[in-house]
Write a protein that holds these residues in place. Structure first.
Motif, short mmCIF file in Angstrom:
data_model
loop_
_atom_site.label_atom_id
_atom_site.label_comp_id
_atom_site.label_asym_id
_atom_site.label_seq_id
_atom_site.Cartn_x
_atom_site.Cartn_y
_atom_site.Cartn_z
N GLY A 216 0.80 -1.21 0.00
CA GLY A 216 0.00 0.00 0.00
C GLY A 216 0.84 1.27 0.00
N GLU B 235 -0.59 -1.18 4.18
CA GLU B 235 -1.11 -2.54 4.12
C GLU B 235 -0.11 -3.61 4.54
OE1 GLU B 235 -2.80 -3.23 0.26
OE2 GLU B 235 -3.63 -1.19 0.18
N ARG C 18 1.93 -8.78 5.48
CA ARG C 18 0.77 -7.96 5.11
C ARG C 18 -0.31 -8.03 6.18
NH1 ARG C 18 -0.82 -6.53 0.09
NH2 ARG C 18 -2.83 -7.52 0.49
#
Length: 368
Positions: free
Chosen positions: A153, A270, A286
């Protein structure tokens, strides 16, 4: 290493080495000498006797102390491994003649000089490679793809640390590298253009910017000097245009029996990517649990000094699929961050990176 099935159809790469001292003798010259598609035409270094000795060892026809006396018209490429303050002069002499250049880190001492080299290589359409060896590990390339491909992310923070078994080297001691056939002069690694930041953190900063695509904006720094007065330990904080902070620290205090410490942790909205080269650990974790860790054997991430030299040869010879992971732009951004952080350590206030970064963009260079 790239496919070289058609190597017999190509003229050999004619190379000269400027700064044929310790690291060139230990790493670069043996790689060049091992390749049938490379001819070493000349070596240049301080000391006529030492230059002749290096030339004799590698079967090189020309040895000189003066880079201007190199057989420039007979060369395709130059490897620059001279003391830091000479990198810009020696590399530009080759780039101005349209030759490919491998230039050791630090690429230069100032961002202005570093970006001038990048621009000249682009204008001449030649290879400029900085041999940041860890960037050539396939697992490090995969980590870069994870980060730049959005697997963690939006980037939020970077923590990076490096430590080296090099206290003697950065303290100005004689014979600081046990067993070195051509040991470096103490003055090479200390003084205004020496110290740990330029000598080693240039590796770490390049890795950070190569992995992430972040662009430094301002820096704050503090240093602990060693016996020679140069920085032996450093603690730097860099802001970036994109927002994340980059926290970097390092020093030369690892015992000589140990390997380099080198770790970068990149945090995103993320997840995170961990590149821990001391412990042979490269992984992604993650928030959704879709994690992956490369199954690396002990020692798999020891510094791969030969990989960038082979890559340089492949690129200069035009072999298909050759890739320049020794990205001079990431390296130049690292110099910009180091330059600003060292200035901050003297002024005791935050300092902006060199205007050369903005000027590089103005002439069309993509920084990320």
């Amino acid at each position: 290493m790239t496919e070289r099935a058609d190597s017999s159809d190509r003229a050999p790469l004619r190379v000269a080495v400027v700064g044929a001292g310790w690291w060139a003798v230990e790493n670069h010259l043996p790689v060049f000498a091992s390749r049938p598609d490379v001819e070493i035409r000349a070596v240049c270094r301080k000391g006529a006797v030492e230059a002749e000795r290096v030339a004799e060892r590698f079967g090189v026809p020309i040895a000189t102390e003066d880079h201007e006396l190199l057989p420039w018209d007979e060369l395709d490429a130059v490897a620059v491994s001279s003391p830091h303050s000479f990198h810009h002069t020696h590399a530009m002499a080759a780039l101005d003649r349209g030759l490919h250049v491998l230039c050791e880190k630090p690429l230069a001492i100032t961002a202005a000089d570093a970006f001038e080299m990048v621009r000249r290589a682009a204008d001449q359409e030649v290879v400029l490679l900085v041999p940041h060896g860890w960037q050539f590990l396939p697992q490090a390339v995969a980590a870069r793809d994870w980060i730049r491909g959005g697997r963690i992310g939006r980037l939020e923070h970077v923590v990076a640390q490096m430590a080296s078994p090099a206290r003697g080297l950065f303290s100005g001691e004689e014979d600081s590298i046990p067993g070195a056939e051509s040991p470096p002069e103490p003055s090479t690694w200390v003084g205004e253009d020496g110290g740990y930041a330029y000598g080693q953190l240039s590796h770490l900063y390049s890795l950070v910017f190569w992995l992430t695509g972040l662009i430094p904006a301002d820096a704050m720094g503090a240093v602990s000097p060693g016996p020679a007065g140069s920085d032996l330990y450093d603690a730097f904080l860099t802001t970036t245009r994109q927002g994340p902070l980059v926290s970097v620290s390092g020093g030369a205090g690892v015992p000589t029996s140990q390997r380099h410490h080198m770790e970068v942790r990149v945090f995103g909205a993320e997840g995170a990517v961990i590149v821990d080269l001391e412990r042979d650990r490269i992984e992604i974790v993650r928030q959704d649990g879709d994690d992956y860790s490369f199954p690396l054997m002990r020692g798999a991430a020891i510094y791969p000094g030969t990989l960038p030299v082979h890559a340089f040869c492949d690129l200069a010879l035009g072999y298909p699929d050759a890739v320049n992971h020794g990205d001079p732009v990431a390296s130049a951004l690292g110099i910009a961050a180091i330059e600003a952080a060292l200035l901050s350590a003297r002024t005791r206030r935050a300092e902006a990176v060199s205007p050369a970064v903005i000027e590089a963009e103005a002439w069309g260079l993509k920084l990320d």
